[in-house]
Design an enzyme around this catalytic site. Structure first.
Site, PDB file in Angstrom:
ATOM      1  N   GLY A  20      -1.307  -0.589   4.033  1.00  0.00           N
ATOM      2  CA  GLY A  20      -2.092  -1.489   4.861  1.00  0.00           C
ATOM      3  C   GLY A  20      -1.897  -2.908   4.405  1.00  0.00           C
ATOM      4  N   ASP A 134     -14.382  -2.563   7.954  1.00  0.00           N
ATOM      5  CA  ASP A 134     -13.083  -2.173   8.540  1.00  0.00           C
ATOM      6  C   ASP A 134     -13.115  -0.742   9.081  1.00  0.00           C
ATOM      7  OD1 ASP A 134     -10.447  -2.571   9.293  1.00  0.00           O
ATOM      8  OD2 ASP A 134      -9.643  -2.032   7.328  1.00  0.00           O
TER       9      ASP A 134
END
Length: 163
Positions: A20, A134
């Site tokens: 990520g 998130d």
């Protein structure tokens, strides 16, 4: 940098299973305890950022104390020059995103069950003053029984929010 095949602080890192914005995640094992784990390795630009250095340990401790059946437990963490590590429970069935790619859309009942589980995890986190930052299919992991567990509470997010 790929850490596959390396041993770091007693953890044997196997293959990289994800990546990520902040780093890479590896399937690893902890031979001393005889368990599989997932290890997130933060990239140097985050691990060395002054705000990350200042808040990493405090935020990791908060999350490590966040105990709930639908929150992926944080087992260990540490920071070194140019990198930081978080060790979490290994969940073999991967993420909701993985499940959707493998099996297609979920039945409505399964979606409702997942939403209930994630809402319960968020409620506990919010009561303790922790905001996830998130929520997405990649950060909802599945156990062998199909339960949804919330992961990746965005420890590195404070770095990007402060800039």
């Amino acid at each position: 940098m790929d850490y596959s095949g390396q041993v770091i602080k007693g953890y044997e890192l196997h293959q990289r299973i994800g990546h990520g914005r902040f780093g890479m995640v590896y399937h690893a094992s902890q031979p001393q305890v005889g368990r599989d784990v997932a290890i997130k390795v933060f990239q140097p630009e985050f691990a060395n950022h002054p705000e990350f250095v200042r808040t990493f340990e405090t935020e990791a401790q908060l999350i490590a104390r966040l105990e709930h059946v639908y929150v992926v437990p944080l087992y260990d963490y540490w920071r070194e020059p140019d990198r930081a590590f978080i060790v979490m429970r290994w969940l073999r069935d991967g993420s909701v995103r993985d499940s959707l790619a493998r099996n297609g859309p979920w039945p409505v009942g399964a979606v409702a069950r997942m939403l209930d589980q994630i809402a319960a995890a968020l409620a506990v986190a919010h009561r303790k003053g922790i905001i996830h930052r998130d929520i997405k299919p990649d950060n909802i992991l599945l156990d062998e029984d199909g339960n949804a567990l919330l992961s990746d509470f965005g420890i590195a997010a404070t770095v990007t929010q402060s800039e």
